[in-house]
Design a protein around this motif. Sequence first.
Motif, PDB file in Angstrom:
ATOM      1  N   ALA A 227       0.829  -1.206   0.000  1.00  0.00           N
ATOM      2  CA  ALA A 227       0.000   0.000   0.000  1.00  0.00           C
ATOM      3  C   ALA A 227       0.862   1.253   0.000  1.00  0.00           C
ATOM      4  O   ALA A 227       2.001   1.229   0.447  1.00  0.00           O
ATOM      5  N   GLU A 246     -11.952   0.084   2.975  1.00  0.00           N
ATOM      6  CA  GLU A 246     -11.993  -1.018   3.934  1.00  0.00           C
ATOM      7  C   GLU A 246     -11.379  -0.580   5.249  1.00  0.00           C
ATOM      8  O   GLU A 246     -10.505   0.291   5.276  1.00  0.00           O
ATOM      9  N   VAL A 247     -11.783  -1.229   6.323  1.00  0.00           N
ATOM     10  CA  VAL A 247     -11.125  -0.991   7.608  1.00  0.00           C
ATOM     11  C   VAL A 247      -9.692  -1.473   7.480  1.00  0.00           C
ATOM     12  O   VAL A 247      -9.425  -2.518   6.898  1.00  0.00           O
ATOM     13  N   LYS A 248      -8.747  -0.681   7.983  1.00  0.00           N
ATOM     14  CA  LYS A 248      -7.353  -1.133   8.025  1.00  0.00           C
ATOM     15  C   LYS A 248      -7.096  -1.666   9.427  1.00  0.00           C
ATOM     16  O   LYS A 248      -7.075  -0.904  10.391  1.00  0.00           O
ATOM     17  N   TYR A 249      -6.952  -2.972   9.509  1.00  0.00           N
ATOM     18  CA  TYR A 249      -6.772  -3.619  10.804  1.00  0.00           C
ATOM     19  C   TYR A 249      -5.304  -3.579  11.203  1.00  0.00           C
ATOM     20  O   TYR A 249      -4.417  -3.608  10.357  1.00  0.00           O
ATOM     21  N   ARG A 253      -0.393  -9.622   8.342  1.00  0.00           N
ATOM     22  CA  ARG A 253      -0.849 -10.075   7.041  1.00  0.00           C
ATOM     23  C   ARG A 253      -0.622 -11.570   6.947  1.00  0.00           C
ATOM     24  O   ARG A 253       0.454 -12.070   7.287  1.00  0.00           O
ATOM     25  N   GLU A 298      -5.822 -10.196   6.786  1.00  0.00           N
ATOM     26  CA  GLU A 298      -5.166  -9.603   7.947  1.00  0.00           C
ATOM     27  C   GLU A 298      -5.704 -10.324   9.189  1.00  0.00           C
ATOM     28  O   GLU A 298      -6.911 -10.320   9.435  1.00  0.00           O
ATOM     29  N   PHE A 339      -9.473 -10.042   2.530  1.00  0.00           N
ATOM     30  CA  PHE A 339      -9.747  -8.924   1.629  1.00  0.00           C
ATOM     31  C   PHE A 339      -9.399  -9.182   0.172  1.00  0.00           C
ATOM     32  O   PHE A 339      -9.678  -8.361  -0.686  1.00  0.00           O
ATOM     33  N   THR A 375     -13.220  -8.170   5.325  1.00  0.00           N
ATOM     34  CA  THR A 375     -12.950  -6.893   5.978  1.00  0.00           C
ATOM     35  C   THR A 375     -14.200  -6.033   5.852  1.00  0.00           C
ATOM     36  O   THR A 375     -14.902  -6.090   4.840  1.00  0.00           O
ATOM     37  N   MET A 402      -8.224   1.571   4.306  1.00  0.00           N
ATOM     38  CA  MET A 402      -7.521   1.343   3.039  1.00  0.00           C
ATOM     39  C   MET A 402      -8.498   1.733   1.940  1.00  0.00           C
ATOM     40  O   MET A 402      -9.641   1.257   1.940  1.00  0.00           O
ATOM     41  N   LYS A 404      -9.077   1.324  -1.959  1.00  0.00           N
ATOM     42  CA  LYS A 404      -8.515   0.495  -3.037  1.00  0.00           C
ATOM     43  C   LYS A 404      -9.230   0.742  -4.356  1.00  0.00           C
ATOM     44  O   LYS A 404     -10.448   0.960  -4.370  1.00  0.00           O
ATOM     45  N   TRP A 419      -3.565   0.600  -3.811  1.00  0.00           N
ATOM     46  CA  TRP A 419      -4.124   0.652  -2.457  1.00  0.00           C
ATOM     47  C   TRP A 419      -3.537   1.872  -1.756  1.00  0.00           C
ATOM     48  O   TRP A 419      -2.316   2.055  -1.765  1.00  0.00           O
ATOM     49  N   LYS A 421      -3.388   3.858   1.930  1.00  0.00           N
ATOM     50  CA  LYS A 421      -3.773   3.794   3.339  1.00  0.00           C
ATOM     51  C   LYS A 421      -3.957   5.190   3.898  1.00  0.00           C
ATOM     52  O   LYS A 421      -3.207   6.099   3.551  1.00  0.00           O
ATOM     53  N   LYS A 423      -4.422   6.891   7.618  1.00  0.00           N
ATOM     54  CA  LYS A 423      -4.491   6.697   9.065  1.00  0.00           C
ATOM     55  C   LYS A 423      -3.924   7.923   9.752  1.00  0.00           C
ATOM     56  O   LYS A 423      -3.240   8.723   9.106  1.00  0.00           O
TER      57      LYS A 423
HETATM   58  P1  AMP Z   1       1.385  -0.565   6.195  1.00  0.00           P
HETATM   59  O1  AMP Z   1       2.011  -1.756   6.872  1.00  0.00           O
HETATM   60  O2  AMP Z   1       1.090   0.561   7.130  1.00  0.00           O
HETATM   61  O3  AMP Z   1       2.099  -0.185   4.930  1.00  0.00           O
HETATM   62  O4  AMP Z   1      -0.054  -1.041   5.703  1.00  0.00           O
HETATM   63  C1  AMP Z   1      -0.218  -2.147   4.868  1.00  0.00           C
HETATM   64  C2  AMP Z   1      -0.632  -3.342   5.679  1.00  0.00           C
HETATM   65  O5  AMP Z   1      -1.898  -3.146   6.280  1.00  0.00           O
HETATM   66  C3  AMP Z   1      -0.850  -4.591   4.841  1.00  0.00           C
HETATM   67  O6  AMP Z   1       0.352  -5.228   4.552  1.00  0.00           O
HETATM   68  C4  AMP Z   1      -1.733  -5.429   5.726  1.00  0.00           C
HETATM   69  O7  AMP Z   1      -0.936  -6.216   6.582  1.00  0.00           O
HETATM   70  C5  AMP Z   1      -2.462  -4.412   6.587  1.00  0.00           C
HETATM   71  N1  AMP Z   1      -3.924  -4.344   6.359  1.00  0.00           N
HETATM   72  C6  AMP Z   1      -4.841  -4.180   7.326  1.00  0.00           C
HETATM   73  N2  AMP Z   1      -6.080  -4.120   6.838  1.00  0.00           N
HETATM   74  C7  AMP Z   1      -5.973  -4.257   5.498  1.00  0.00           C
HETATM   75  C8  AMP Z   1      -6.909  -4.256   4.428  1.00  0.00           C
HETATM   76  N3  AMP Z   1      -8.213  -4.090   4.630  1.00  0.00           N
HETATM   77  N4  AMP Z   1      -6.423  -4.401   3.167  1.00  0.00           N
HETATM   78  C9  AMP Z   1      -5.095  -4.545   2.946  1.00  0.00           C
HETATM   79  N5  AMP Z   1      -4.161  -4.556   3.916  1.00  0.00           N
HETATM   80  C10 AMP Z   1      -4.593  -4.406   5.183  1.00  0.00           C
END
Ligand code: AMP
Length: 558
Positions: A227, A246-249, A253, A298, A339, A375, A402, A404, A419, A421, A423
Amino acid sequence: MDYDKLAEVYERLEDMPSKLGKRDILAKLFEESPASDLEKIVLLATGQVFPSYSEEELGVAEKMMRRAIEKATGHSETQVVEEFKRTGDFGLTAENFVKSTKQSTLMRRKLTVDKVFGSLKELPEAVGAGSQDRKLNIIAELISSATPKEAKYIVRTALGTLRIGVAEGIVRDAIAKAFGAEASNVEHAWNMMPDYGHIAAIAKTKGDEGLKKIGIKLGVSLQVLLAEKAPDLKTALEAFERSIIEVKYDGARVQIHKNRDKVNLFTCRLEEVTRQFPDIVKLVKENVHADTCILDCEAVGVDRHTGRPVPFQQLSQRVQRKHDIERMMEELPIQVNIFDVLYVNGRSVLDEKLSDRRDEMEKIIKVVPGKFQFTEYVITKDLKIAEKFYKHALEIGEEGVMVKNLDSEYLPGRRVGYWLKVKPTMEPLDLVVIGAEWGTGKRTNWLSSYVLGCRDPATGNFLRCGMMGTGLTDDQFREMTKKLQPLILEEHGRSVTFKPSTVFEIGYQEIQRSTNYDSGFALRFPVLLRDRSADKGPEEADTIDRLRKLYESQKKKS
Ligand code: AMP
């Protein structure tokens, strides 16, 4: 090939500071490697015996290495320990001791790459009673046959501390150079199958065409799509014609491979974690209705009592755990949030649009709410709805969202902006809780919606800069109410003010100018990260000057 040739290459790589220089040394080595040794040489050149996706580990601890050096060189424990203290490296310890052993070099058997590789490969096979001794003998035998230089590198390889500065990109370029292939094709192969040994063999025998044909193989992890960061939700929403939010959990992964009865789980660093998560394996077996498939998910750890997600650090204990797994499974249940799907019933769907892949995914998954689910998402172009969803994601204790592109394919290992993100990414602030409101509905008896204040060093007063009602569990609200109630100074209707005392670490997405608050600033989407009261008093809280500075730096960035 003789192992001393590889040892010489290691030495040259260690002395070579430039990346291009390292690439050239490796390319020459690969080019000169006989076909029968090539895969082994490529793996060893990166300090590996097993490819990244393999679950196998050599499992050699420092104590075992110490004993192996003692045995092979006839030195005492004290001598080995002293030499290790002096050099700080078991490789150098072995090298120096082999140099000083009286044994005639004529007595040594010449080591080949095949022999060293084969012996190291046997290490994980030694299990059960007497396995430690067998491992020790394997290493001691290698050291006894080695020249000083060979001993140094055998020891470092076995301990996993080769450190010759050969990064992934260098190996990629070296393979391309050695066999006249395009680096982009080597990279494609790496994204599909992270095993440079195998890739080098294909490059040598089948060239670019062979590399291009390397596709998904069940049971071998492929690199995940990555992302990019978006500055804010609005920008992310405007980036695509059709987007899903989508919610970013905040979890780990997990790439799930199902091949009929066999399930393999991998992390995004391609490590196999199947053994650590029998609960996920069971969920997959029971709820994925496809003979073969690969899912991108996730996994989140869930607090047994509150049902809320736990911070990633807690989940990582389960990722690393190799024993006592049953107990861990009970203590920290997992929730899998699915997801994406990359492969279904013998067919790669990487080239299909995300919206089509989602259709495929929905067809084969039986959702088990709270345990094995998709998700949470919303499909919208409306910023208001998107913001509401973003707030909700923070409220349920997750990291953000996220956004997408629904029309994009899945490109393994790439960060191509499909994708985005979003936050709260600003540096957190330590702010004082200076007021609150009595809640309504479910929160009637709780103090919620906290008024946050920053310190004004000129007057010692606290200036309002935001309201926050997010990031707390019901239990935390209850506890906070108990803690804050005695601090109430004044009450007007539902609003109360407190004696400044409680310090919260607050995450947020942005600082805005505001006429609503006497600080002149307002935090956008503030969320509680931690209660800092135990280690910070209000006099140490962040000041209005710091808010101003952050606001200015944010303006510069955008
Ligand atoms: P980041 O690590 O901050 O670059 O964010 C990317 C990571 O967010 C991905 O590698 C996933 O592990 C995690 N993630 C959590 N929720 C999602 C989602 N809905 N779609 C894709 N990745 C997600």
